[in-house]
Design a protein around this motif. Structure first.
Motif, PDB file in Angstrom:
ATOM      1  N   ALA A 119       0.476  -0.919  -0.212  1.00  0.00           N
ATOM      2  CA  ALA A 119      -0.335   0.024  -0.029  1.00  0.00           C
ATOM      3  C   ALA A 119       0.973   0.975  -0.152  1.00  0.00           C
ATOM      4  N   LEU A 120       0.101   2.448  -0.467  1.00  0.00           N
ATOM      5  CA  LEU A 120       0.792   3.861  -0.732  1.00  0.00           C
ATOM      6  C   LEU A 120       0.664   4.571   0.035  1.00  0.00           C
ATOM      7  N   VAL A 121       1.131   5.680   0.449  1.00  0.00           N
ATOM      8  CA  VAL A 121       0.154   6.605   1.329  1.00  0.00           C
ATOM      9  C   VAL A 121       1.448   7.690   0.542  1.00  0.00           C
ATOM     10  N   ALA A 122       0.622   8.433  -0.139  1.00  0.00           N
ATOM     11  CA  ALA A 122       0.900  10.021  -1.356  1.00  0.00           C
ATOM     12  C   ALA A 122       0.537  11.641  -0.716  1.00  0.00           C
ATOM     13  N   VAL A 123       1.875  12.283  -0.266  1.00  0.00           N
ATOM     14  CA  VAL A 123       0.744  13.523   0.073  1.00  0.00           C
ATOM     15  C   VAL A 123       2.128  14.553  -0.623  1.00  0.00           C
ATOM     16  N   THR A 124       1.496  15.228  -1.941  1.00  0.00           N
ATOM     17  CA  THR A 124       2.021  16.017  -1.368  1.00  0.00           C
ATOM     18  C   THR A 124       1.012  18.325  -1.401  1.00  0.00           C
ATOM     19  N   PRO A 125       2.397  19.122  -1.725  1.00  0.00           N
ATOM     20  CA  PRO A 125       2.665  20.362  -1.084  1.00  0.00           C
ATOM     21  C   PRO A 125       1.073  20.867  -1.835  1.00  0.00           C
ATOM     22  N   VAL A 126       0.093  21.514  -1.864  1.00  0.00           N
ATOM     23  CA  VAL A 126      -0.134  22.161  -3.150  1.00  0.00           C
ATOM     24  C   VAL A 126       0.320  23.732  -3.626  1.00  0.00           C
ATOM     25  N   PHE A 127       0.827  23.220  -4.601  1.00  0.00           N
ATOM     26  CA  PHE A 127       1.936  24.878  -5.456  1.00  0.00           C
ATOM     27  C   PHE A 127       1.181  25.311  -6.813  1.00  0.00           C
ATOM     28  N   THR A 128       0.549  26.488  -7.236  1.00  0.00           N
ATOM     29  CA  THR A 128      -0.291  26.936  -8.394  1.00  0.00           C
ATOM     30  C   THR A 128      -1.823  26.158  -8.128  1.00  0.00           C
ATOM     31  N   ALA A 129      -2.015  25.648  -7.260  1.00  0.00           N
ATOM     32  CA  ALA A 129      -3.761  24.638  -7.447  1.00  0.00           C
ATOM     33  C   ALA A 129      -3.544  24.238  -7.466  1.00  0.00           C
ATOM     34  N   SER A 130      -2.208  23.630  -7.127  1.00  0.00           N
ATOM     35  CA  SER A 130      -2.177  22.211  -7.856  1.00  0.00           C
ATOM     36  C   SER A 130      -1.531  21.091  -7.092  1.00  0.00           C
ATOM     37  N   MET A 131      -0.703  20.046  -7.308  1.00  0.00           N
ATOM     38  CA  MET A 131      -0.075  19.133  -7.032  1.00  0.00           C
ATOM     39  C   MET A 131       0.785  19.956  -7.197  1.00  0.00           C
ATOM     40  N   SER A 132       2.092  19.481  -6.401  1.00  0.00           N
ATOM     41  CA  SER A 132       3.494  20.120  -6.571  1.00  0.00           C
ATOM     42  C   SER A 132       4.381  19.095  -7.844  1.00  0.00           C
ATOM     43  N   GLY A 133       5.478  20.380  -9.001  1.00  0.00           N
ATOM     44  CA  GLY A 133       5.758  19.071 -10.178  1.00  0.00           C
ATOM     45  C   GLY A 133       6.461  18.569  -9.192  1.00  0.00           C
ATOM     46  N   LEU A 134       7.384  18.548  -8.405  1.00  0.00           N
ATOM     47  CA  LEU A 134       7.999  17.113  -7.533  1.00  0.00           C
ATOM     48  C   LEU A 134       7.291  16.245  -7.430  1.00  0.00           C
ATOM     49  N   GLY A 190      -3.378  12.560   0.451  1.00  0.00           N
ATOM     50  CA  GLY A 190      -2.966  13.359   0.946  1.00  0.00           C
ATOM     51  C   GLY A 190      -2.658  15.106   0.417  1.00  0.00           C
ATOM     52  N   ALA A 191      -2.808  16.073   0.840  1.00  0.00           N
ATOM     53  CA  ALA A 191      -1.975  17.263   0.423  1.00  0.00           C
ATOM     54  C   ALA A 191      -2.205  18.561   1.838  1.00  0.00           C
ATOM     55  N   THR A 192      -1.561  18.775   1.606  1.00  0.00           N
ATOM     56  CA  THR A 192      -1.578  20.177   2.432  1.00  0.00           C
ATOM     57  C   THR A 192      -1.090  21.608   1.583  1.00  0.00           C
ATOM     58  N   GLY A 193      -2.001  22.608   2.281  1.00  0.00           N
ATOM     59  CA  GLY A 193      -1.946  24.216   1.539  1.00  0.00           C
ATOM     60  C   GLY A 193      -2.399  25.097   2.347  1.00  0.00           C
ATOM     61  N   GLY A 194      -1.583  25.764   2.594  1.00  0.00           N
ATOM     62  CA  GLY A 194      -1.442  27.462   3.055  1.00  0.00           C
ATOM     63  C   GLY A 194      -3.853  28.016   2.672  1.00  0.00           C
ATOM     64  N   SER A 195      -4.723  27.137   2.474  1.00  0.00           N
ATOM     65  CA  SER A 195      -6.445  27.583   2.632  1.00  0.00           C
ATOM     66  C   SER A 195      -6.623  26.327   2.349  1.00  0.00           C
ATOM     67  N   SER A 196      -8.046  26.073   3.089  1.00  0.00           N
ATOM     68  CA  SER A 196      -8.981  25.131   2.978  1.00  0.00           C
ATOM     69  C   SER A 196      -9.039  25.099   1.911  1.00  0.00           C
ATOM     70  N   ARG A 197      -9.557  25.681   0.737  1.00  0.00           N
ATOM     71  CA  ARG A 197     -10.142  25.809  -1.167  1.00  0.00           C
ATOM     72  C   ARG A 197      -9.537  25.463  -1.272  1.00  0.00           C
ATOM     73  N   HIS A 198      -7.841  24.741  -1.314  1.00  0.00           N
ATOM     74  CA  HIS A 198      -7.311  24.638  -2.215  1.00  0.00           C
ATOM     75  C   HIS A 198      -7.817  22.578  -1.725  1.00  0.00           C
ATOM     76  N   SER A 199      -8.299  22.354  -0.662  1.00  0.00           N
ATOM     77  CA  SER A 199      -8.629  21.407  -0.817  1.00  0.00           C
ATOM     78  C   SER A 199      -9.243  20.323  -2.292  1.00  0.00           C
ATOM     79  N   LEU A 200      -9.744  20.894  -2.997  1.00  0.00           N
ATOM     80  CA  LEU A 200     -10.029  20.592  -4.337  1.00  0.00           C
ATOM     81  C   LEU A 200      -9.252  19.924  -5.236  1.00  0.00           C
ATOM     82  N   VAL A 201      -7.694  19.813  -4.395  1.00  0.00           N
ATOM     83  CA  VAL A 201      -6.616  19.216  -5.617  1.00  0.00           C
ATOM     84  C   VAL A 201      -6.452  17.900  -5.596  1.00  0.00           C
ATOM     85  N   LEU A 202      -7.043  17.548  -4.188  1.00  0.00           N
ATOM     86  CA  LEU A 202      -7.592  16.100  -4.048  1.00  0.00           C
ATOM     87  C   LEU A 202      -7.748  14.597  -5.281  1.00  0.00           C
TER      88      LEU A 202
END
Length: 231
Positions: free
Chosen positions: A89-104, A125-137
């Motif tokens: 199994a995998l757990v995959a977490v990214t920060p949100v950059f420019t309203a999407s997954m990070s390039g890395l 999983g994802a993290t960001g500076g605002s709850s509005r970016h949760s749509l990235v999931l």
């Protein structure tokens, strides 16, 4: 060097956690640790055991970039890819950059063979500076993992700044837990359930290959698109 968060002797399952956080420490790593340990505890609760290995993609950034250009994975990156592919199994977490997954984060999954995660359970999983970016999931991560034919848990976990140390919404979380904790535990339970329904044990404890879904069953649009492209 990657960090092994927890290794159980003779573990039944192997969980690999990848996080694309850039800071030290990073909120993405914090969320990744919570999800990995919650998944391990959920499997123990169901009578199993698991090892959890955590990898920070920032340590592989140069190798990932070189792989994108040359098509060749240096030994360090190849080892990580093999760990991800071999995991139960995998757990995959990214920060949100420019309203999407990070390039890395995106680049790492771009250099993995697009059939390597077929049927693999994954918590997003994802993290960001605002709850509005949760749509990235749902609008970026789910389509990508659907294309890769991984089995994402119904619950994906987003953490905004207000989630850390928050008591959460009393109406949405059990007493004594935060809303973030409740989401983490729910996703972990779903991952344990997915692991419990696949890979039936054959003779001498060997795993049987996961079966492909019935072609007559209706599939999500992203999965149908992936099959069309591969055909």
């Amino acid at each position: 060097m990657h960090e092994v968060a927890e290794v159980a002797e003779m573990a039944d399952r192997r969980i690999v956690v990848v996080t694309a956080g850039l800071g030290v420490p990073s909120s993405s790593r914090m969320l990744a640790d919570q999800l990995g340990q919650a998944a391990r505890r959920a499997l123990e609760t169901s009578g199993g055991s698991a090892s959890v290995s955590t990898f920070e993609l920032r340590e592989y950034a140069v190798d990932i970039a070189n792989n994108m250009v040359t098509g060749y994975a240096p030994p360090k990156l190849e080892t990580l890819i093999n760990e991800v592919v071999a995991a139960d199994a995998l757990v995959a977490v990214t920060p949100v950059f420019t309203a999407s997954m990070s390039g890395l984060f995106k680049s790492f999954f771009d250099v993995i063979d697009n059939t390597a995660l077929d049927g693999k359970p994954v918590i997003l999983g994802a993290t960001g500076g605002s709850s509005r970016h949760s749509l990235v999931l749902d609008f970026a991560m789910r389509p990508m993992f659907s294309y890769l034919r991984a089995k994402a848990t119904p619950t994906a976990v987003y953490a905004a700044p207000e989630d850390w140390g928050s008591a959460g919404d009393a109406g949405s979380a059990p007493s004594g837990t935060s809303a973030l904790d409740a989401r983490v535990r729910r996703a972990a339970s779903e991952l344990a359930a997915l692991l419990g329904t696949q890979g039936a044990q054959g003779p001498q404890g060997t795993q049987e290959p996961a079966k492909r879904p019935d072609p007559m069953v209706s599939l999500p649009f992203e999965q149908l698109l992936a099959q069309t492209r591969r055909g």
